[in-house]
Design a protein around this motif. Structure first.
Motif, PDB file in Angstrom:
ATOM      1  N   UNK A 274       0.757  -1.274   0.246  1.00 59.82           N
ATOM      2  CA  UNK A 274       0.150   0.169  -0.091  1.00 59.82           C
ATOM      3  C   UNK A 274       0.763   1.206   0.049  1.00 59.82           C
ATOM      4  N   UNK A 275       0.183   2.064  -0.643  1.00 64.18           N
ATOM      5  CA  UNK A 275       1.052   3.591  -0.660  1.00 64.18           C
ATOM      6  C   UNK A 275       1.390   4.122   0.660  1.00 64.18           C
ATOM      7  N   UNK A 276       2.382   4.780   1.004  1.00 63.84           N
ATOM      8  CA  UNK A 276       3.085   5.165   2.089  1.00 63.84           C
ATOM      9  C   UNK A 276       3.311   6.786   2.354  1.00 63.84           C
ATOM     10  N   UNK A 277       2.775   7.477   1.370  1.00 69.26           N
ATOM     11  CA  UNK A 277       3.074   8.929   1.255  1.00 69.26           C
ATOM     12  C   UNK A 277       1.837   9.637   1.756  1.00 69.26           C
ATOM     13  N   UNK A 278       2.024  10.993   1.753  1.00 65.42           N
ATOM     14  CA  UNK A 278       0.669  11.787   2.477  1.00 65.42           C
ATOM     15  C   UNK A 278       0.023  12.416   1.738  1.00 65.42           C
ATOM     16  N   UNK A 279      -0.336  11.817   0.309  1.00 61.27           N
ATOM     17  CA  UNK A 279      -1.155  12.327  -0.560  1.00 61.27           C
ATOM     18  C   UNK A 279      -2.509  11.341  -0.234  1.00 61.27           C
ATOM     19  N   UNK A 280      -3.489  12.032   0.080  1.00 58.60           N
ATOM     20  CA  UNK A 280      -4.776  11.338   0.609  1.00 58.60           C
ATOM     21  C   UNK A 280      -5.896  11.434  -0.387  1.00 58.60           C
ATOM     22  N   UNK A 281      -5.838  12.434  -1.475  1.00 64.27           N
ATOM     23  CA  UNK A 281      -6.786  12.609  -2.460  1.00 64.27           C
ATOM     24  C   UNK A 281      -6.451  13.232  -3.676  1.00 64.27           C
ATOM     25  N   UNK A 282      -7.076  12.801  -4.770  1.00 65.99           N
ATOM     26  CA  UNK A 282      -6.760  13.131  -6.160  1.00 65.99           C
ATOM     27  C   UNK A 282      -7.844  13.397  -6.929  1.00 65.99           C
ATOM     28  N   UNK A 283      -8.298  14.585  -7.463  1.00 61.09           N
ATOM     29  CA  UNK A 283      -9.446  14.761  -8.088  1.00 61.09           C
ATOM     30  C   UNK A 283      -8.732  15.065  -9.748  1.00 61.09           C
ATOM     31  N   UNK A 284      -9.232  14.411 -10.800  1.00 57.46           N
ATOM     32  CA  UNK A 284      -8.902  14.669 -12.279  1.00 57.46           C
ATOM     33  C   UNK A 284     -10.232  14.938 -12.947  1.00 57.46           C
TER      34      UNK A 284
END
Length: 342
Positions: A274-284
């Motif tokens: 699972x990803x471990x960075x701090x990006x929690x939401x992306x809208x495209x």
């Protein structure tokens, strides 16, 4: 042109404008149709002049029939679906598949190559291993040996889509289209209601959207980007869009915790974890909700720095929410700025 001619011309223009506005209905109405599909909800909003003249039940029947057909083709939760049968077969011979499944797979492969593997529809074995697929959550975090075994089975080089059909090069390859199929469903229902005569509509399947035309106030549609919190439904940002698809990917609702560590449902094919960075939401935003859906997943895998730079390089409207020590911070591409409601 003489002065009387000018006055006559201005009068005719004024009359034309008056007649145009006079013929417009005083107000528009909205018909809303709701249902369940793909393990989530759907909402279809249709802008009409007279809601009483609309047979919403007949429209819902057509919508449901189309969505049932899509599930029978692409669902990994239905063991009898077209995709499940392909996953279950041991043969490595090419299999003839439906046009719609081939269409979605072709776009998934294209986006996988475009994002250098960040979107990988063969990642299903890892999704299942970490407990976010139809097999349910494991009792403990997978071992290094289990992860290594699953990694052996993934990669876009393990499948081939051609005129002869779809084939896998390993008998245990597992294709999972959950990162893109919902967006395809949105596109299909949006096109369906357009064929039924509705030029102004919004289709929402589990948060993936596509809007056409205008809302009942004759303005662009306003859509909320949700704040990434689990305690409430709150708005982070409003966007104003028309004739676009919109997809959001986030890890703030679908995750599990074990021994104080949080595991996101978004799996990085490169690390097999699972990803471990701090990006929690992306809208495209993109004309196709399917394409927006796939790219949103890929950007979640990339993270905010790499993902934002990649999106800027292709001038794609993207809005990101990043977890900070003080709460949340937003980043967005230059091409997204025009859609944000201040």
């Amino acid at each position: 042109m003489t002065k009387p001619q000018k006055l006559l011309w201005l009068a005719l223009i004024g009359l034309a404008i008056f007649l145009f506005w006079w013929r417009l209905p005083a107000s528009l109405e909205q018909v809303e149709i709701q249902g369940q599909t793909m393990g989530t909800y759907y909402v279809v909003k249709l802008v009409v002049t007279n809601a009483d003249e609309i047979d919403a039940d007949a429209i819902k029947l057509k919508i449901d029939e189309r969505l049932i057909d899509l599930n029978r083709s692409m669902s990994t939760y239905d063991p009898e679906s077209e995709l499940s049968r392909f996953n279950q077969q041991s043969s490595t011979d090419a299999v003839v598949i439906s046009n719609q499944l081939a269409f979605v797979l072709d776009e998934a492969i294209r986006l996988g190559e475009l994002t250098d593997g960040a979107l990988d529809v063969t990642v299903g074995p890892l999704v299942n291993l970490w407990g976010f697929g139809p097999e349910g959550r494991p009792e403990q975090v997978p071992s290094a040996e289990q992860i290594s075994d699953a990694r052996r089975r993934i990669g876009l080089d393990k499948i081939e889509l051609s005129g002869g059909g779809l084939r896998k090069f390993n008998d245990d390859v597992y294709v999972d289209l959950s990162a893109i199929a919902k967006g395809y469903g949105v596109d299909e229902i949006s096109d369906l209601v357009t064929r039924l005569g509705f030029d102004n509509s919004m289709v929402d399947i589990g948060g993936e959207l596509r809007v056409k035309g205008h809302n009942r106030n004759r303005k662009s549609w306003r859509v909320a980007i949700e704040k990434p919190v689990t305690t409430e439904r709150a708005v982070q940002q409003i966007v104003e869009v028309s004739n676009l698809g919109m997809a959001t990917s986030g890890d703030y609702r679908n995750y599990f915790e074990q021994d104080g560590q949080r595991f996101s449902h978004t799996i990085d094919p490169a690390s097999a974890k699972p990803i471990a960075h701090k990006l929690v939401s992306v809208t495209v935003l993109h004309p196709s909700s399917m394409t927006a859906d796939g790219i949103a997943t890929a950007l979640m895998v990339m993270g905010d720095e790499q993902g934002l730079a990649w999106a800027e390089s292709i001038e794609l409207p993207v809005y990101m929410i990043i977890k900070t020590d003080d709460g949340f911070a937003a980043k967005y591409t230059q091409s997204m700025a025009q859609y944000l409601v201040q």
